[in-house]
Scaffold this motif. Sequence first.
Motif, PDB file in Angstrom:
ATOM      1  N   SER A 135       0.473   7.241   7.227  1.00  0.00           N
ATOM      2  CA  SER A 135      -0.979   7.446   7.257  1.00  0.00           C
ATOM      3  C   SER A 135      -1.710   6.372   6.467  1.00  0.00           C
ATOM      4  CB  SER A 135      -1.331   8.823   6.693  1.00  0.00           C
ATOM      5  OG  SER A 135      -0.721   9.809   7.472  1.00  0.00           O
ATOM      6  N   ILE A 136      -1.115   5.944   5.340  1.00  0.00           N
ATOM      7  CA  ILE A 136      -1.690   4.838   4.577  1.00  0.00           C
ATOM      8  C   ILE A 136      -1.776   3.605   5.483  1.00  0.00           C
ATOM      9  CG2 ILE A 136      -1.281   3.252   2.640  1.00  0.00           C
ATOM     10  CD1 ILE A 136      -2.036   6.021   1.720  1.00  0.00           C
ATOM     11  N   HIS A 137      -0.747   3.422   6.301  1.00  0.00           N
ATOM     12  CA  HIS A 137      -0.736   2.292   7.234  1.00  0.00           C
ATOM     13  C   HIS A 137      -1.957   2.326   8.170  1.00  0.00           C
ATOM     14  CE1 HIS A 137       1.427  -0.642   9.963  1.00  0.00           C
ATOM     15  NE2 HIS A 137       0.422  -0.222  10.704  1.00  0.00           N
ATOM     16  N   LEU A 138      -2.179   3.485   8.800  1.00  0.00           N
ATOM     17  CA  LEU A 138      -3.299   3.592   9.738  1.00  0.00           C
ATOM     18  C   LEU A 138      -4.632   3.359   9.025  1.00  0.00           C
ATOM     19  CD1 LEU A 138      -2.433   6.606  12.090  1.00  0.00           C
ATOM     20  CD2 LEU A 138      -1.814   4.206  12.282  1.00  0.00           C
ATOM     21  N   LEU A 139      -4.755   3.934   7.820  1.00  0.00           N
ATOM     22  CA  LEU A 139      -6.007   3.778   7.073  1.00  0.00           C
ATOM     23  C   LEU A 139      -6.226   2.310   6.692  1.00  0.00           C
ATOM     24  CD1 LEU A 139      -5.921   6.965   4.815  1.00  0.00           C
ATOM     25  CD2 LEU A 139      -7.302   6.548   6.855  1.00  0.00           C
ATOM     26  N   LEU A 140      -5.146   1.627   6.270  1.00  0.00           N
ATOM     27  CA  LEU A 140      -5.265   0.219   5.893  1.00  0.00           C
ATOM     28  C   LEU A 140      -5.705  -0.626   7.093  1.00  0.00           C
ATOM     29  CD1 LEU A 140      -2.236  -0.534   3.545  1.00  0.00           C
ATOM     30  CD2 LEU A 140      -4.655  -0.819   3.030  1.00  0.00           C
ATOM     31  N   ASP A 141      -5.085  -0.392   8.247  1.00  0.00           N
ATOM     32  CA  ASP A 141      -5.471  -1.125   9.458  1.00  0.00           C
ATOM     33  C   ASP A 141      -6.945  -0.903   9.774  1.00  0.00           C
ATOM     34  OD1 ASP A 141      -3.204  -2.462  10.050  1.00  0.00           O
ATOM     35  OD2 ASP A 141      -2.464  -1.058  11.548  1.00  0.00           O
ATOM     36  N   GLY A 175       0.827  -1.210   0.000  1.00  0.00           N
ATOM     37  CA  GLY A 175       0.000   0.000   0.000  1.00  0.00           C
ATOM     38  C   GLY A 175       0.861   1.259   0.000  1.00  0.00           C
ATOM     39  N   ALA A 176       1.843   1.285   0.899  1.00  0.00           N
ATOM     40  CA  ALA A 176       2.689   2.480   1.017  1.00  0.00           C
ATOM     41  C   ALA A 176       3.567   2.641  -0.225  1.00  0.00           C
ATOM     42  CB  ALA A 176       3.544   2.394   2.277  1.00  0.00           C
ATOM     43  N   THR A 177       4.073   1.516  -0.760  1.00  0.00           N
ATOM     44  CA  THR A 177       4.923   1.582  -1.950  1.00  0.00           C
ATOM     45  C   THR A 177       4.139   2.125  -3.136  1.00  0.00           C
ATOM     46  OG1 THR A 177       6.147  -0.329  -1.159  1.00  0.00           O
ATOM     47  CG2 THR A 177       6.427   0.224  -3.451  1.00  0.00           C
ATOM     48  N   LEU A 178       2.903   1.650  -3.270  1.00  0.00           N
ATOM     49  CA  LEU A 178       2.065   2.074  -4.391  1.00  0.00           C
ATOM     50  C   LEU A 178       1.750   3.568  -4.314  1.00  0.00           C
ATOM     51  CD1 LEU A 178       0.523   0.776  -6.801  1.00  0.00           C
ATOM     52  CD2 LEU A 178      -1.500   0.797  -5.324  1.00  0.00           C
TER      53      LEU A 178
END
Length: 225
Positions: free
Chosen positions: A154-160, A10-13
């Motif tokens: 932030s992508i991490h938090l949203l994905l979780d 997700g973060a890489t994309l």
Amino acid sequence: MADFKTHLLGATLVSGLASTALISLDEASVTEALGYWVVGSVAGLLPDIDSDNSIALEWLFSGLGVVAACLIIVGGSSQLGILSLWLLAALGFVLVRYLGLWVFAGFTVHRGILHSWLANAFFALLGLWLSYIWLNTGAKVAWGVAAFIWLGASIHLLLDECYSVDLMGARLKSSWGSAAKLTDFTQPGASLLLLLATLLMAHEAPSANSWGRLWRLDWSQVSWF
Ligand SMILES: [Zn+2]
């Protein structure tokens, strides 16, 4: 919660898309964009470094252990013989990699204070200062680094948060709301400390004026196709 691979992907994309957009908009050189991309991708793992057995955490402490061993070798090479140097460097690595990790894991709670929007701002500003002072990148790139750390984390938090919602969207799993929070209000002292450190770093930060053109950009004038 989303797993390691999903977070990295997700973060890489997203940071890949954002950094290539910066090249097109003439706001970053190819090298800078590549740096932003790596920074954003790695930042996608940051919120989980408090998970006591996360791969990201093991990588982090292995990296710190290598840094410690290098510092010992650089610092001691003129005074020590080869064998003592090797022994000390190995000891330094083991101390940081295992003892350091053990102490860190003992002090942090998974999905505690480091898994929050406040921590994301803290990580971003920490990256800004490291890049500005240590890597001497200048204010524009330092702010770019900060933005990409914030984006990845932030992508991490949203994905979780997305993964805690049942796929049918019908019901919320019990982990809902523990992923994306402002800070960990059960740790008021640590939260306050983190807030103060974040505010101080923001207050003293160099000006972000060099990004002004991007803010004033007329997005309807951008060639999208
Ligand atoms: Zn997480």
